[in-house]
Design a protein around this motif. Structure first.
Motif, PDB file in Angstrom:
ATOM      1  N   PRO A 121      32.748 -20.477  -2.379  1.00 36.69           N
ATOM      2  CA  PRO A 121      33.641 -21.276  -3.007  1.00 36.69           C
ATOM      3  C   PRO A 121      34.503 -22.079  -2.431  1.00 36.69           C
ATOM      4  N   ASN A 122      34.913 -23.095  -3.019  1.00 34.54           N
ATOM      5  CA  ASN A 122      35.778 -24.241  -2.494  1.00 34.54           C
ATOM      6  C   ASN A 122      37.003 -23.828  -1.715  1.00 34.54           C
ATOM      7  N   PHE A 123      37.549 -22.843  -2.261  1.00 36.70           N
ATOM      8  CA  PHE A 123      38.836 -22.220  -1.758  1.00 36.70           C
ATOM      9  C   PHE A 123      38.632 -21.667  -0.428  1.00 36.70           C
ATOM     10  N   ILE A 124      37.496 -21.487   0.108  1.00 35.35           N
ATOM     11  CA  ILE A 124      37.473 -20.910   1.514  1.00 35.35           C
ATOM     12  C   ILE A 124      38.007 -21.865   2.483  1.00 35.35           C
ATOM     13  N   GLY A 125      38.128 -23.076   2.102  1.00 32.56           N
ATOM     14  CA  GLY A 125      38.986 -24.079   3.245  1.00 32.56           C
ATOM     15  C   GLY A 125      40.452 -23.699   3.154  1.00 32.56           C
ATOM     16  N   SER A 126      41.019 -22.733   2.199  1.00 31.64           N
ATOM     17  CA  SER A 126      42.399 -22.568   2.267  1.00 31.64           C
ATOM     18  C   SER A 126      42.741 -21.374   3.374  1.00 31.64           C
ATOM     19  N   PHE A 127      41.814 -20.873   3.988  1.00 32.95           N
ATOM     20  CA  PHE A 127      41.958 -19.951   4.842  1.00 32.95           C
ATOM     21  C   PHE A 127      42.226 -20.510   6.157  1.00 32.95           C
ATOM     22  N   VAL A 128      43.435 -21.165   6.186  1.00 32.12           N
ATOM     23  CA  VAL A 128      43.377 -21.997   7.494  1.00 32.12           C
ATOM     24  C   VAL A 128      43.493 -21.628   8.979  1.00 32.12           C
ATOM     25  N   ASN A 129      43.954 -20.103   8.749  1.00 33.18           N
ATOM     26  CA  ASN A 129      43.877 -19.509   9.987  1.00 33.18           C
ATOM     27  C   ASN A 129      42.852 -18.837  10.425  1.00 33.18           C
ATOM     28  N   LEU A 130      41.772 -18.935   9.752  1.00 34.89           N
ATOM     29  CA  LEU A 130      40.471 -18.483  10.091  1.00 34.89           C
ATOM     30  C   LEU A 130      39.821 -18.776  11.552  1.00 34.89           C
ATOM     31  N   GLN A 131      39.554 -18.119  12.440  1.00 36.93           N
ATOM     32  CA  GLN A 131      38.725 -18.517  13.546  1.00 36.93           C
ATOM     33  C   GLN A 131      37.256 -18.219  13.495  1.00 36.93           C
ATOM     34  N   TYR A 132      36.927 -17.049  12.707  1.00 35.35           N
ATOM     35  CA  TYR A 132      35.669 -16.458  12.707  1.00 35.35           C
ATOM     36  C   TYR A 132      35.146 -16.429  11.272  1.00 35.35           C
ATOM     37  N   ILE A 133      33.881 -17.045  10.816  1.00 40.98           N
ATOM     38  CA  ILE A 133      33.520 -16.766   9.562  1.00 40.98           C
ATOM     39  C   ILE A 133      31.887 -16.423   9.734  1.00 40.98           C
ATOM     40  N   ASP A 134      31.508 -15.292   9.376  1.00 39.56           N
ATOM     41  CA  ASP A 134      30.212 -14.957   9.130  1.00 39.56           C
ATOM     42  C   ASP A 134      29.573 -14.483   7.654  1.00 39.56           C
ATOM     43  N   LEU A 135      29.096 -15.485   6.844  1.00 38.11           N
ATOM     44  CA  LEU A 135      28.430 -15.308   5.668  1.00 38.11           C
ATOM     45  C   LEU A 135      26.964 -15.310   5.688  1.00 38.11           C
ATOM     46  N   SER A 136      26.351 -14.786   6.912  1.00 41.43           N
ATOM     47  CA  SER A 136      24.782 -14.861   7.022  1.00 41.43           C
ATOM     48  C   SER A 136      24.240 -13.654   6.056  1.00 41.43           C
ATOM     49  N   TYR A 137      23.210 -13.970   5.570  1.00 36.77           N
ATOM     50  CA  TYR A 137      22.274 -13.105   4.951  1.00 36.77           C
ATOM     51  C   TYR A 137      22.916 -12.493   3.779  1.00 36.77           C
ATOM     52  N   LEU A 154      38.603 -22.824  13.859  1.00 36.99           N
ATOM     53  CA  LEU A 154      37.336 -21.998  13.787  1.00 36.99           C
ATOM     54  C   LEU A 154      36.540 -22.209  15.129  1.00 36.99           C
ATOM     55  N   HIS A 155      36.104 -21.069  15.645  1.00 30.86           N
ATOM     56  CA  HIS A 155      35.303 -21.191  16.860  1.00 30.86           C
ATOM     57  C   HIS A 155      33.845 -20.498  16.387  1.00 30.86           C
ATOM     58  N   THR A 156      33.641 -19.844  15.284  1.00 24.14           N
ATOM     59  CA  THR A 156      32.528 -19.341  14.899  1.00 24.14           C
ATOM     60  C   THR A 156      32.263 -19.521  13.474  1.00 24.14           C
ATOM     61  N   LEU A 157      31.073 -20.029  13.268  1.00 14.63           N
ATOM     62  CA  LEU A 157      30.594 -20.303  11.796  1.00 14.63           C
ATOM     63  C   LEU A 157      29.382 -20.168  11.679  1.00 14.63           C
ATOM     64  N   CYS A 158      28.887 -18.925  10.717  1.00 12.86           N
ATOM     65  CA  CYS A 158      27.525 -18.480  10.620  1.00 12.86           C
ATOM     66  C   CYS A 158      27.391 -18.762   9.318  1.00 12.86           C
ATOM     67  N   LEU A 159      26.564 -19.246   8.862  1.00 15.24           N
ATOM     68  CA  LEU A 159      26.096 -19.451   7.348  1.00 15.24           C
ATOM     69  C   LEU A 159      24.483 -19.312   7.068  1.00 15.24           C
ATOM     70  N   GLY A 160      24.037 -18.709   8.319  1.00 17.98           N
ATOM     71  CA  GLY A 160      22.347 -18.560   8.230  1.00 17.98           C
ATOM     72  C   GLY A 160      21.981 -17.709   7.275  1.00 17.98           C
ATOM     73  N   ASP A 161      20.559 -17.781   6.998  1.00 13.88           N
ATOM     74  CA  ASP A 161      19.723 -17.161   6.263  1.00 13.88           C
ATOM     75  C   ASP A 161      20.124 -16.729   4.883  1.00 13.88           C
ATOM     76  N   ASN A 162      20.467 -18.113   4.205  1.00 11.45           N
ATOM     77  CA  ASN A 162      20.801 -17.912   2.792  1.00 11.45           C
ATOM     78  C   ASN A 162      19.987 -19.145   2.028  1.00 11.45           C
ATOM     79  N   HIS A 163      20.380 -19.514   1.088  1.00 10.96           N
ATOM     80  CA  HIS A 163      19.572 -20.591   0.247  1.00 10.96           C
ATOM     81  C   HIS A 163      20.381 -21.839   0.111  1.00 10.96           C
TER      82      HIS A 163
END
Length: 895
Positions: A121-137, A154-163
């Motif tokens: 979702p586009n609203f993920i950009g509203s979590f302005v304090n996020l430092q770590y996101i893992d949405l892989s698999y 953000l210091h970690t952004l993991c979006l791997g193994d999706n479509h």
């Protein structure tokens, strides 16, 4: 000045408070014990809308009792969500916007949750304090939202193994704190400034871009990323020489470049990769000798050079890599001996995979003297190494996996295996062993994989022990000299090959003894033994069978009806036994059948109509050399997947159905080879078929079979013309219609069957000329037109003239390669004349006598009919009945 005891106590208490506070943060505890009510309700809303299965209930405190939730120990705000522990295949709902209430959220891990067919979702950009996101698999799909660029912390952004896919990555330039970026398997083919964007991330330490559709024109880095520690570019499409700037990334710890199409030459000058611990360049097109610069990378713990085209010997300086834990050199063109210093220089080595090369020479105890950590040794395939160790050798290692197929281990069975107590996979096939297998061997191991095939091992086998903890096991004992009754087997065995041995006796005990067990066997190969007796009616105990081979034994009787309970059956082969009876009607329940071979038995009856309507996947059908009879039913033509058909040497009759043109798989099928395999273990058990082509019998297996199409209707009682529709089957490589009663001409269109390698129309009553189009059958290697009524000139062309004259004998043909000359000009055959006859005699007494005989016979019969009325009436009634029969036959033929 000294420190007082109260001061020390105060210091310790302060220190303990700090430690406890840290532990509370790490464990997710909230010392206040109070969860923010609005945040609790937001999480409950998320649980409902996302179908999250956690233990979250309203009456419990979300900070201290909810799994996966971490709160700030002072404020009570939810700051972390760790939900990746709930991996399963259940499809979730949506990524709920309820989470927007968690305004202090810093850490979000949804990896391995299933949000299939959802977008991030586009609203993920509203979590302005996020430092770590893992949405892989998580199976997200669609465009990666640009709003991620708002998350400047953000210091970690993991979006791997999706479509996912990206139309732009310009938003990345806002993430100046980013250290880890994983976009693996996202489609980045539309991003044309990838290198510029990546180079704008000053803090980047780890970059994962596996299979991102990146080409050489958009490679992701330049020379200014010397701070990078991990670079993963696997499975992209560079198709060029390797990028030189990679070797200047002096902070690299892990470099993975497998499957990128990189080509030779591989650089062999100074590398600045002194910190490198992991190097994987497998699956490329590198050639030449192994580069000397590799041996200076003394920090390497993992080295994978497999599946390239490296050649030459394995150099002795490889021993300098004394920190190696994994060495993978398989599937290259390496030759020569195995360096002996492997045994002295690799004390940490756990995995050694050198299979599918051309190594040769003697391997001794010295090669293993220091390898106490070795657990995986794979050296099968192509190598011709000989293991020469003493009879009382005790290896320094305890192997889990041992693959030495193709080595010379014999003639005695290796006694040192007795000291290996942990082996789960053992492949010592084709190893020159000729002795009995000692009894301790069958008692000592619990195998996941056991392959002793293609030796000359002897003795009886009472039972086979396998691993029960792993869930399934594969056992291949084929092509040996084992004897006695079939062994008892565990229900955990899913593939069993006992073929081409000397097992004997009745098979009832083997098939029927385990009636109360849940048998998981999927592949059973008992072919090529001396098994006898009837096939018992016990197939209900083997519901998972996919492949059943009992060919080339001495089995008698009929196939029992319980065979129809094998509704997963894909391949059935019972050829060359002494079986009889009809094709069991219950076989129509086996709708997944790919192959049926009942050839060389005593089966009888007609081909049932259900064969064509129920077995739509049938690709191989052999009923040759039986006692089948009758016409082929029209339903038979529904077998559109059929590629190999052998009905030869039976008693089939009638016309060859014109609807055989519906065998579209003989017209269109893949032109590239592919492996028809049923086995979990590579190359262990593929499909095979016995075919007769080019006058010889062959057993085609796996990949060659995938390109072969054959039709053999020879040695039956078919009559009438060769249907012109057969010529539509343009992928046929072998066609045999010999030894029938076929008449008419050879269809001219048969010359369009360009792939024909073998054509046999011999011993019929075919007339007319050989079509001139036969000259274009360039692939034809075998041709037999003998003993028909063909006449005229054999068409010119190297192919037809290259065959022996015996291919044309028994006809009235002329021209090379037969000795009969054709007349000049019109190509007609000259009349046969007796020696001394005058060319102008004008009287041919043979035809005169034939005319006189015809006149006498005609008036002898017809005169009586005119003179005697009852004879005349009976004769014309006879003609009337014959005419009606002919009309009925013509109508049936037309329909």
């Amino acid at each position: 000045m000294g420190t007082s005891l109260p001061q020390i106590n105060h210091f310790l208490l302060t220190f303990l408070a700090i430690v406890v506070t840290g532990l509370c943060i790490c464990s997710g505890s909230n010392t206040t014990g109070i969860c923010k009510e609005e945040e609790k309700q937001a999480l409950l809303c998320f649980k409902e809308e996302s179908k999250f299965p956690g233990n979250w209930v309203d009456r419990a405190d979300c900070c201290t009792e909810w799994e996966g939730v971490v709160c700030d120990n002072v404020t009570g705000h939810v700051i972390e969500l760790h939900l990746s522990t709930y991996e399963d295949n259940l499809q979730r709902g949506k990524f709920s916007s309820c989470l927007l209430e968690l305004k202090q959220l810093r850490y979000l891990d949804f990896s391995r949750l299933n949000f299939s067919k959802s977008h991030i979702p586009n609203f993920i950009g509203s979590f302005v304090n996020l430092q770590y996101i893992d949405l892989s698999y998580t199976r997200f799909e669609g465009i990666i939202p640009h709003q991620l660029g708002n998350l400047s912390h953000l210091h970690t952004l993991c979006l791997g193994d999706n479509h996912l896919k990206a139309d732009s990555l310009d938003w990345l330039s806002s993430l100046s704190n980013l250290k880890v970026l994983d976009l693996s398997f996202a489609n980045l083919s539309m991003v044309h400034n990838l290198a510029e964007v990546i180079n704008m991330l000053p803090s980047l330490r780890e970059l994962y871009l596996t299979d991102c559709h990146i080409s050489k024109s958009s490679h992701p880095l330049g020379h200014n990323k010397s701070s990078l520690q991990v670079l993963d570019l696997r499975s992209n499409e560079f198709n060029t020489v390797i990028f030189r700037w990679i070797f200047n990334l002096d902070s690299l710890i892990s470099l993975q470049l497998s499957g990128c199409g990189f080509q030779s030459p591989f650089p062999d000058d100074s590398w600045n990769l002194t910190c490198l611990s992991i190097l994987d360049i497998s699956g490329n097109k590198f050639g030449g000798h192994l580069p000397n610069s590799l041996w200076n990378l003394t920090s390497l713990s993992y080295l994978d050079l497999s599946e390239n085209m490296f050649t030459g010997e394995i150099p002795k300086p490889i021993g300098k890599l004394n920190k190696l834990q994994t060495l993978r050199l398989f599937s290259n063109k390496l030759y020569g001996p195995l360096p002996e210093n492997l045994g002295y220089s690799f004390p940490m080595l756990e995995t050694l995979h050198i299979g599918d090369n051309m190594l040769e020479g003697i391997v001794t105890e010295n090669h293993f003297v220091n390898l106490t950590m070795l657990g995986y040794l794979q050296a099968s395939g192509g190598n011709r190494l000989t293991l020469n160790v003493s009879l009382n050798w005790i290896p320094p290692f305890q192997l889990l996996v041992l693959h030495l197929s193709g080595w010379k281990l014999g003639p005695q069975f290796p006694t040192w295996l007795r000291y290996q107590h942990s082996i789960g996979e053992l492949d010592i096939s084709n190893a020159g062993m000729q002795s009995e297998v000692p009894s301790w061997f069958w008692r000592s191991f619990q195998f996941i994989l056991l392959n002793l095939s293609h030796n000359e091992l002897q003795g009886k086998i009472q039972s086979i022990s396998v691993s029960k903890s792993f869930g399934f096991s594969l056992v291949y004992l084929g092509s040996n000299q084992f004897s006695g009754p079939l062994p008892h087997i565990s229900s955990h065995i899913i593939e069993l090959d006992l073929s081409n041995n000397s097992f004997s006796g009745d098979i009832s005990d083997f098939l029927c003894h385990a009636q109360n067990m849940s048998n998981n066997l999927q592949i059973l190969h008992l072919g090529g033994n001396a098994l006898s007796g009837e096939i018992p009616d016990c197939w209900m105990h083997w519901p998972k069978l996919r492949v059943l081979y009992m060919k080339e034994n001495k089995l008698v009787g009929s196939i029992p009806n319980s065979i129809g309970l094998l509704n997963m059956l894909e391949s059935l082969d019972v050829h060359k036994n002494k079986l009889s009876g009809h094709i069991p009607p219950s076989l129509q329940n086996c709708t997944s059948l790919f192959k049926i071979d009942m050839g060389d038995n005593g089966f009888t009856g007609k081909i049932p109509r259900w064969l064509g309507t129920s077995l739509s996947y049938l690709t191989i059908l052999s009923l040759r050399s039986n006692k089948f009879y009758g016409e082929l039913p029209l339903e038979f033509c529904h077998l559109t997947s059929l590629r190999i058909l052998d009905l030869s040497n039976n008693h089939f009759s009638g016309l060859i159905p014109r609807c055989l043109k519906n065998f579209t798989a003989m017209e269109n099928f893949p032109t590239a080879e592919f492996e028809i395999s049923y086995s979990f273990y590579p190359n262990a058990f593929g499909e095979s078929a016995l075919v007769t082509t080019k006058g010889l019998e062959y057993e085609y297996d796996s990949m060659p079979l995938s390109l072969f199409a054959e039709m053999d209707l020879s040695s039956n009682n078919f009559f009438g013309d060769i249907p012109i529709e057969l010529t539509n089957l343009s992928r046929l490589r072998s066609l045999n219609l010999s030894r029938n009663n076929l008449t008419g001409n050879i269809p001219t269109e048969m010359g369009n069957m360009k792939l024909l390698e073998s054509l046999d129309l011999s011993r019929n009553q075919i007339s007319g000329k050989i079509p001139s189009s036969f000259s274009s059958l360039c692939s034809l290697g075998v041709l037999d037109l003998s003993y028909n009524n063909l006449f005229g000139k054999i068409p010119s062309g190297t192919q037809l003239q290259s065959f022996n004259a015996s291919c044309y004998v028994g006809n009235n043909l002329c021209g090379p390669p037969v000795s009969q000359n054709c007349s000049v000009g019109d190509g007609k055959i000259p009349k046969n004349k007796n020696k001394g006859d005058d060319d102008n005699s004008g009287v041919d007494w043979f035809y005169v006598s034939m005319a006189i005989g015809f006149a006498v016979g005609f008036w002898g019969i017809c005169g009586s009919l005119f003179l005697v009325e009852p004879w005349r009436i009976a004769y014309f009634k006879f003609l009337d009945n014959k005419w009606k029969s002919f009309l009925a036959w013509a109508h049936a033929l037309r329909t």
